[in-house]
Enzyme design. Structure first.
Site, mmCIF file in Angstrom:
data_model
loop_
_atom_site.group_PDB
_atom_site.id
_atom_site.type_symbol
_atom_site.label_atom_id
_atom_site.label_comp_id
_atom_site.label_asym_id
_atom_site.label_seq_id
_atom_site.Cartn_x
_atom_site.Cartn_y
_atom_site.Cartn_z
ATOM 1 N N LYS A 203 -3.608 -5.286 6.281
ATOM 2 C CA LYS A 203 -2.817 -4.505 7.237
ATOM 3 C C LYS A 203 -2.230 -5.399 8.333
ATOM 4 O O LYS A 203 -1.045 -5.338 8.659
ATOM 5 C CB LYS A 203 -3.713 -3.429 7.856
ATOM 6 C CG LYS A 203 -3.136 -2.713 9.024
ATOM 7 C CD LYS A 203 -2.056 -1.769 8.592
ATOM 8 C CE LYS A 203 -1.313 -1.217 9.785
ATOM 9 N NZ LYS A 203 -0.353 -0.197 9.429
ATOM 10 N N CYS A 257 2.605 -0.559 16.298
ATOM 11 C CA CYS A 257 2.010 -1.340 15.207
ATOM 12 C C CYS A 257 2.444 -2.793 15.271
ATOM 13 O O CYS A 257 1.651 -3.679 15.533
ATOM 14 C CB CYS A 257 2.444 -0.754 13.865
ATOM 15 S SG CYS A 257 2.146 1.006 13.784
#
Ligand code: SAJ
Length: 416
Positions: A203, A257
């Site tokens: 991720k 993010c």
């Protein structure tokens, strides 16, 4: 039939809860924010996301989705709470810690706990696991524990939740397999099983890859300005090379993010992350560069008014978290410019109420410069006539999103 308890009903938790519920799973969605729970109980959603309102209503009316302020016993617990960074760029894991602690009284043998929140490497094993083992149950032996990051693109969350490949990192093989059985309820993409730390790193590496590549495009834009070439044309030509795919320069990188996750790696290993850190600094420097361009354009203009078009962190969403457009607006105000802001997707925060315009026309009226900060669909088709009521028509297009056949030779039009 499993019962799933989803902790955190934000941009990831709510779509995930709605998706499980509309695929026949009994779901309790939990959020500590009472106003979120009240909004959801009225059948409304508190965020903007394509198709989510309908999906949530299907889930609620099926009777499979309930929303509560406290977790309750379940077969599976999914933690999808925010993991922001603090002012010093270190990770703030307080929400994960408190959600994990809230699960503890309900944890039973045979349960599966999944951390979905983007987390620093090692968080599943070193942060979540010890808390869950606090009452004497052992991870791997008595309950299963896995990390499965969300990789969906805001604006396309519901489609990507189903179609994207999903990585599930277990603290052991059984935990990863239990995670796969769960997500098979709605995931049609490939499900890849691995270890928890690998999934955590996957991720972080994905978002860091994008951040570093955007920084490169931004650095090319800075070079173009200094050397006098058209960066957009140069990128288009370079991208004809079969192994080159340069991204788009812009006013900076925002969202919760990409502007955040690379810092988790820098925090974990400052010595080994010089490139990653530098890319973050380049991208964070872009709002300041937009300010310098505005100053240059407006040199000699008395008491200029600037209209900022778009405030969200990217096109066609309502999210202004870590938005470079907001940063540009703030820097313009700090530099003493009179500003107006318009964004069709945003409800103006109180601090901006007196600067708010309800349309492009209202924003640019009598202004000296318009800065296009977000390539919302509503803006992409703007014709040059939209600037007719400006004191002097000038537009800085930081996304090169306007139709170049219409705008390229318009006097006062510049791209970043
Ligand atoms: N941006 C540019 N130039 C580009 C592309 C993007 O300046 O060429 C800017 C955007 O305007 C925005 C920021 O970067 O400010 C990030 O936008 P994005 O569309 O690249 O990504 P996000 O933050 O909306 O979603 C990302 C996705 N990650 C990757 O593409 C690797 C998504 O798949 C993740 O699930 C998401 O982060 C997340 O939740 O981590």
């Amino acid at each position: 039939m499993k019962k799933v308890c989803v902790l955190g009903l934000g941009y990831i938790g709510l779509p995930t809860a709605s998706m499980f519920a509309s695929h026949g799973v009994q779901v309790v969605g939990v959020d500590i924010n009472l106003s979120v729970i009240e909004t959801l109980r009225r059948g409304q959603i508190h965020i903007e996301e394509n198709g989510l309102q309908e999906r949530m209503q299907i889930a609620l009316s099926s009777g499979n989705l309930r929303v509560e302020t406290q977790p309750e016993p379940a077969d599976v617990f999914i933690i999808s709470v925010p993991t922001p960074i603090q002012a010093d760029k270190s990770s703030d894991m307080r929400a994960v810690v408190s959600a994990t602690k809230a699960i503890l009284p309900h944890l039973r043998p045979g349960n599966l706990v999944i951390l979905e929140s983007t987390s620093p490497p090692g968080a599943t094993q070193n942060l979540v696991r010890p808390i869950l083992e606090g009452n004497g149950l052992r991870a791997g032996k008595d309950f299963k524990l896995a990390y499965s990051p969300e990789r969906v693109l805001p604006g396309q969350i519901l489609r990507e939740l189903v179609e994207n490949a999903r990585v599930i990192g277990g603290i052991d093989e059984e935990s990863a397999k239990a995670g796969r059985d769960l997500y098979l309820h709605f995931v049609k993409g490939e499900i890849v099983l691995t270890t928890a730390i690998t999934a955590e790193m996957v991720k972080l590496m994905e978002n860091t890859f994008r951040d570093v590549n955007i920084a490169l495009a931004n650095e090319f834009a800075l070079l173009a300005d200094q050397m006098g070439f058209d960066v957009w044309e140069a990128i288009t030509i370079a991208n004809r090379h079969p192994r080159v795919q340069i991204l788009r320069p812009g006013p900076g990188v925002g969202g919760h993010c990409i502007a955040v996750d690379p810092w988790f790696l820098v925090e974990a290993s400052p010595d080994k992350t010089k490139l990653i850190r530098q890319a973050r600094l380049v991208n964070d420097g872009m709002p300041g560069y937009v300010l310098s361009r505005a100053k240059r354009i407006l040199e000699g203009v008395q008491a200029p008014i600037i209209a900022c078009l778009g405030l969200t962190y990217k096109a066609d969403v309502d999210d202004i978290r870590e938005s470079p457009a907001v940063e540009v607006l703030e820097q313009l105000m700090l530099a003493g410019f009179l500003v107006r802001a318009h964004d069709p997707h945003v409800v103006p925060p109180d601090v901006l109420a007196s600067h708010w315009a309800n349309s492009v026309e209202e924003a640019v009226h009598d202004a000296d410069l318009a800065i296009l900060l977000v390539d919302h669909a509503e803006f992409r088709g703007l014709p040059p006539e939209a600037l007719a009521s400006m004191r002097t028509p000038r537009l800085l297009d930081t996304r090169q999103c306007l139709d170049q056949t219409l705008w390229k030779n318009v006097s006062g039009y510049e791209v970043l």
